[in-house]
Design a protein around this motif. Structure first.
Motif, PDB file in Angstrom:
ATOM      1  N   MET A  31       0.817  -1.215   0.000  1.00 34.80           N
ATOM      2  CA  MET A  31       0.000   0.000   0.000  1.00 34.80           C
ATOM      3  C   MET A  31       0.852   1.268   0.000  1.00 34.80           C
ATOM      4  O   MET A  31       0.432   2.294  -0.530  1.00 34.80           O
ATOM      5  CB  MET A  31      -0.933   0.012   1.218  1.00 34.80           C
ATOM      6  CG  MET A  31      -1.961  -1.110   1.211  1.00 34.80           C
ATOM      7  SD  MET A  31      -3.056  -1.055  -0.199  1.00 34.80           S
ATOM      8  CE  MET A  31      -4.011   0.372   0.165  1.00 34.80           C
ATOM      9  N   THR A  32       2.041   1.227   0.580  1.00 35.64           N
ATOM     10  CA  THR A  32       2.863   2.434   0.671  1.00 35.64           C
ATOM     11  C   THR A  32       3.860   2.568  -0.465  1.00 35.64           C
ATOM     12  O   THR A  32       4.461   3.625  -0.622  1.00 35.64           O
ATOM     13  CB  THR A  32       3.638   2.462   2.004  1.00 35.64           C
ATOM     14  OG1 THR A  32       4.448   1.292   2.104  1.00 35.64           O
ATOM     15  CG2 THR A  32       2.679   2.541   3.181  1.00 35.64           C
ATOM     16  N   SER A  33       4.047   1.530  -1.252  1.00 35.73           N
ATOM     17  CA  SER A  33       5.012   1.623  -2.347  1.00 35.73           C
ATOM     18  C   SER A  33       4.394   2.353  -3.529  1.00 35.73           C
ATOM     19  O   SER A  33       3.176   2.451  -3.659  1.00 35.73           O
ATOM     20  CB  SER A  33       5.483   0.233  -2.763  1.00 35.73           C
ATOM     21  OG  SER A  33       4.415  -0.496  -3.294  1.00 35.73           O
ATOM     22  N   ARG A  34       5.270   2.861  -4.383  1.00 35.97           N
ATOM     23  CA  ARG A  34       4.811   3.587  -5.561  1.00 35.97           C
ATOM     24  C   ARG A  34       5.536   3.006  -6.765  1.00 35.97           C
ATOM     25  O   ARG A  34       6.759   2.928  -6.789  1.00 35.97           O
ATOM     26  CB  ARG A  34       5.133   5.065  -5.413  1.00 35.97           C
ATOM     27  CG  ARG A  34       4.620   5.909  -6.539  1.00 35.97           C
ATOM     28  CD  ARG A  34       4.836   7.348  -6.283  1.00 35.97           C
ATOM     29  NE  ARG A  34       6.260   7.629  -6.189  1.00 35.97           N
ATOM     30  CZ  ARG A  34       6.779   8.834  -6.071  1.00 35.97           C
ATOM     31  NH1 ARG A  34       5.988   9.854  -5.986  1.00 35.97           N
ATOM     32  NH2 ARG A  34       8.072   9.002  -6.013  1.00 35.97           N
ATOM     33  N   ILE A  35       4.776   2.626  -7.750  1.00 33.93           N
ATOM     34  CA  ILE A  35       5.360   2.070  -8.964  1.00 33.93           C
ATOM     35  C   ILE A  35       5.607   3.222  -9.924  1.00 33.93           C
ATOM     36  O   ILE A  35       4.682   3.926 -10.315  1.00 33.93           O
ATOM     37  CB  ILE A  35       4.435   1.014  -9.590  1.00 33.93           C
ATOM     38  CG1 ILE A  35       4.245  -0.143  -8.614  1.00 33.93           C
ATOM     39  CG2 ILE A  35       4.998   0.527 -10.908  1.00 33.93           C
ATOM     40  CD1 ILE A  35       3.251  -1.174  -9.079  1.00 33.93           C
ATOM     41  N   ALA A  36       6.868   3.413 -10.284  1.00 37.54           N
ATOM     42  CA  ALA A  36       7.238   4.511 -11.170  1.00 37.54           C
ATOM     43  C   ALA A  36       7.053   4.087 -12.623  1.00 37.54           C
ATOM     44  O   ALA A  36       7.377   2.964 -12.989  1.00 37.54           O
ATOM     45  CB  ALA A  36       8.681   4.916 -10.925  1.00 37.54           C
ATOM     46  N   PRO A  37       6.526   5.002 -13.432  1.00 42.94           N
ATOM     47  CA  PRO A  37       6.378   4.666 -14.852  1.00 42.94           C
ATOM     48  C   PRO A  37       7.743   4.599 -15.523  1.00 42.94           C
ATOM     49  O   PRO A  37       8.714   5.211 -15.072  1.00 42.94           O
ATOM     50  CB  PRO A  37       5.541   5.815 -15.407  1.00 42.94           C
ATOM     51  CG  PRO A  37       5.802   6.952 -14.481  1.00 42.94           C
ATOM     52  CD  PRO A  37       6.041   6.338 -13.122  1.00 42.94           C
ATOM     53  N   ALA A  38       7.810   3.894 -16.607  1.00 47.94           N
ATOM     54  CA  ALA A  38       9.053   3.775 -17.360  1.00 47.94           C
ATOM     55  C   ALA A  38       9.376   5.113 -18.009  1.00 47.94           C
ATOM     56  O   ALA A  38       8.473   5.841 -18.443  1.00 47.94           O
ATOM     57  CB  ALA A  38       8.904   2.698 -18.427  1.00 47.94           C
ATOM     58  N   PRO A  39      10.654   5.472 -18.098  1.00 47.98           N
ATOM     59  CA  PRO A  39      11.002   6.744 -18.743  1.00 47.98           C
ATOM     60  C   PRO A  39      10.645   6.713 -20.225  1.00 47.98           C
ATOM     61  O   PRO A  39      10.773   5.676 -20.878  1.00 47.98           O
ATOM     62  CB  PRO A  39      12.508   6.855 -18.537  1.00 47.98           C
ATOM     63  CG  PRO A  39      12.979   5.508 -18.162  1.00 47.98           C
ATOM     64  CD  PRO A  39      11.819   4.766 -17.589  1.00 47.98           C
ATOM     65  N   PRO A  40      10.204   7.860 -20.777  1.00 45.64           N
ATOM     66  CA  PRO A  40       9.783   7.872 -22.178  1.00 45.64           C
ATOM     67  C   PRO A  40      10.938   7.716 -23.155  1.00 45.64           C
ATOM     68  O   PRO A  40      10.753   7.226 -24.260  1.00 45.64           O
ATOM     69  CB  PRO A  40       9.109   9.228 -22.341  1.00 45.64           C
ATOM     70  CG  PRO A  40       9.678  10.071 -21.269  1.00 45.64           C
ATOM     71  CD  PRO A  40      10.018   9.151 -20.140  1.00 45.64           C
ATOM     72  N   VAL A  41      12.137   8.154 -22.763  1.00 39.68           N
ATOM     73  CA  VAL A  41      13.323   8.014 -23.607  1.00 39.68           C
ATOM     74  C   VAL A  41      14.466   7.519 -22.741  1.00 39.68           C
ATOM     75  O   VAL A  41      14.481   7.727 -21.530  1.00 39.68           O
ATOM     76  CB  VAL A  41      13.718   9.349 -24.294  1.00 39.68           C
ATOM     77  CG1 VAL A  41      12.704   9.753 -25.331  1.00 39.68           C
ATOM     78  CG2 VAL A  41      13.922  10.440 -23.281  1.00 39.68           C
ATOM     79  N   GLU A  42      15.433   6.863 -23.344  1.00 37.67           N
ATOM     80  CA  GLU A  42      16.574   6.320 -22.611  1.00 37.67           C
ATOM     81  C   GLU A  42      17.624   7.411 -22.434  1.00 37.67           C
ATOM     82  O   GLU A  42      18.112   7.980 -23.408  1.00 37.67           O
ATOM     83  CB  GLU A  42      17.173   5.144 -23.376  1.00 37.67           C
ATOM     84  CG  GLU A  42      18.230   4.400 -22.616  1.00 37.67           C
ATOM     85  CD  GLU A  42      17.696   3.714 -21.366  1.00 37.67           C
ATOM     86  OE1 GLU A  42      18.445   3.652 -20.374  1.00 37.67           O
ATOM     87  OE2 GLU A  42      16.547   3.252 -21.386  1.00 37.67           O
TER      88      GLU A  42
END
Length: 123
Positions: A31-42
């Motif tokens: 519940m406390t973790s946050r899933i970060a989105p993948a970066p749009p560019v490398e």
């Protein structure tokens, strides 16, 4: 007549409370973790020793060629979206290490003098 004492059966370990604690911890961390989105560019950020960790909702990605990316926008479409951001929202800039500093300075100058900017570097 005296009967022999029946041997008492050893009480088994109570494992249910331990399982309950493990599941409560699992739920807490989920519940406390946050899933970060993948970066749009490398990008490969430059190395430095940061004083604080940069975090925010508005992240500007800059490739080694100087191409900006913001959320799902690329190229020139980034600048109107950045201009529409409220002034109190800090902008996190993640630039590639191969990007020349003069090019980065030119890109940062397009953001305006009142924009709060955090530059992401890696240790």
């Amino acid at each position: 007549m005296q009967l022999p004492a029946t041997p008492r059966r050893r009480r088994s370990e109570a494992i249910v409370p331990m399982i309950n604690v493990v599941f409560l911890l699992l739920i807490f961390f989920m519940m406390t973790s946050r899933i970060a989105p993948a970066p749009p560019v490398e990008v490969s950020p430059p190395r430095a020793a940061p004083q604080t960790l940069a975090e925010g909702e508005a992240v500007l990605w800059i490739t080694a060629e100087g191409a900006p990316a913001f959320r799902d926008l690329r190229g020139a479409a980034v600048w109107p979206a950045l201009a529409a951001l409220p002034g109190d929202v800090p902008l996190t800039v993640t630039a590639d290490a191969a990007l020349p500093a003069a090019r980065l300075a030119a890109i940062l100058s397009r953001l305006g003098p009142d924009r709060a900017v955090e530059l992401v570097v890696r240790n």
